[in-house]
Structures are given as structure tokens and as C-alpha cells.
Design an enzyme around this catalytic site. Sequence first.
Site, PDB file in Angstrom:
ATOM      1  N   GLU A  71       0.831  -1.278   0.105  1.00 44.35           N
ATOM      2  CA  GLU A  71       0.099  -0.051  -0.341  1.00 44.35           C
ATOM      3  C   GLU A  71       0.889   1.112  -0.198  1.00 44.35           C
ATOM      4  OE1 GLU A  71      -3.259  -0.034  -0.356  1.00 44.35           O
ATOM      5  OE2 GLU A  71      -3.390  -2.406  -0.405  1.00 44.35           O
ATOM      6  N   HIS A  74       1.661   2.270  -3.634  1.00 48.13           N
ATOM      7  CA  HIS A  74       0.822   3.005  -4.454  1.00 48.13           C
ATOM      8  C   HIS A  74       0.475   4.182  -3.619  1.00 48.13           C
ATOM      9  CE1 HIS A  74      -1.920  -0.289  -5.886  1.00 48.13           C
ATOM     10  NE2 HIS A  74      -1.931  -1.050  -5.048  1.00 48.13           N
TER      11      HIS A  74
END
Length: 157
Positions: A71, A74
Site C-alpha cells: 500500500e 501505491h
Amino acid sequence: MDQMDKQQLKKLTEKLSQEYFGKPFIDEVCFNNRLRTTGGRYIPSKRTIEINPKYLQEAGEDEFIGIIKHELCHYHLHIEGKGYKHRDRAFRELLKRTGSPRYCSQLPSQAAKRKHIYTCVKCGQVYRRVRRIDTKRYRCGKCRGNLKKSRETIDEK
């Protein structure tokens, strides 16, 4: 590390961001109990990372850290204005550089729900299903062969 609160999650995320990316994590990270099929998600409009707490309890700390690193890939690419989606080359390269997993493994509790197993008579393709299917009505998606119920796994829940 079986239980974790929001502050501990924030500290861990900041530490991993600095250690693997050399950049600070200044936005929000939180647990989301409603996530079912994924370990976490990044919401670009809010610049927030949501993590599935079940992965810490069921899959262990290594898998959990892998999800946070994924994550963060991202997150940092989005902030830099680069391609942060799964299909983007920059994203895949950053995953490799940081040793982050591309996908998280399935939760053991979710895997236990699949209890109907069908096999194609023609090509041997295996289909695992939660619900029963009518083998007279449905065929193999690969070769159009007939399906046969091969076995039923025991639901561990």
C-alpha cells in the site's frame, strides 16, 4: 504482535516508509474491518491507507508488513505523480525494489469456506466453489467438457 491499535499501526507504517522508501509517511492509516477479499487498500482522493486487521491475526506479522509495504508503493507513487495502479510499470518496479508482494495470500478463514470441488472430465481443470453447482447445466469454461463433483472439503469454521 497479535493485537495493534491505531497509533502502533501509524508508527509501523512510518517506520516501514522511512526504511524501505526513504520518504516520510505523513497521511492517514487505519484499520478497516469491513475489508473481506483484500489485505488493504489505498484511497487516492483521501490519501488514506486502510488495512484489514484479520491479516495480522490469521496470516502473521510478515504477511501484514508485506501488505503495508504494498500500500505504501501505491501511496508514494501517487504523491510523486507516477503510475500507482497495479498495471503500471512504475508500480511493478517499485514492488520489486522494496520486496513487496504483488498480491496478498488468501486468509485461512476464507479458504476454509470453499467446500465444493468440481473437476472437468475432459481436461482435468479444477473448480473450487462455495455453493453447489448444477453439473447438468454448467460446463468447463476452458474446454466445454462435463463437470464432475470430485470431493467435498470439510468446512473448518
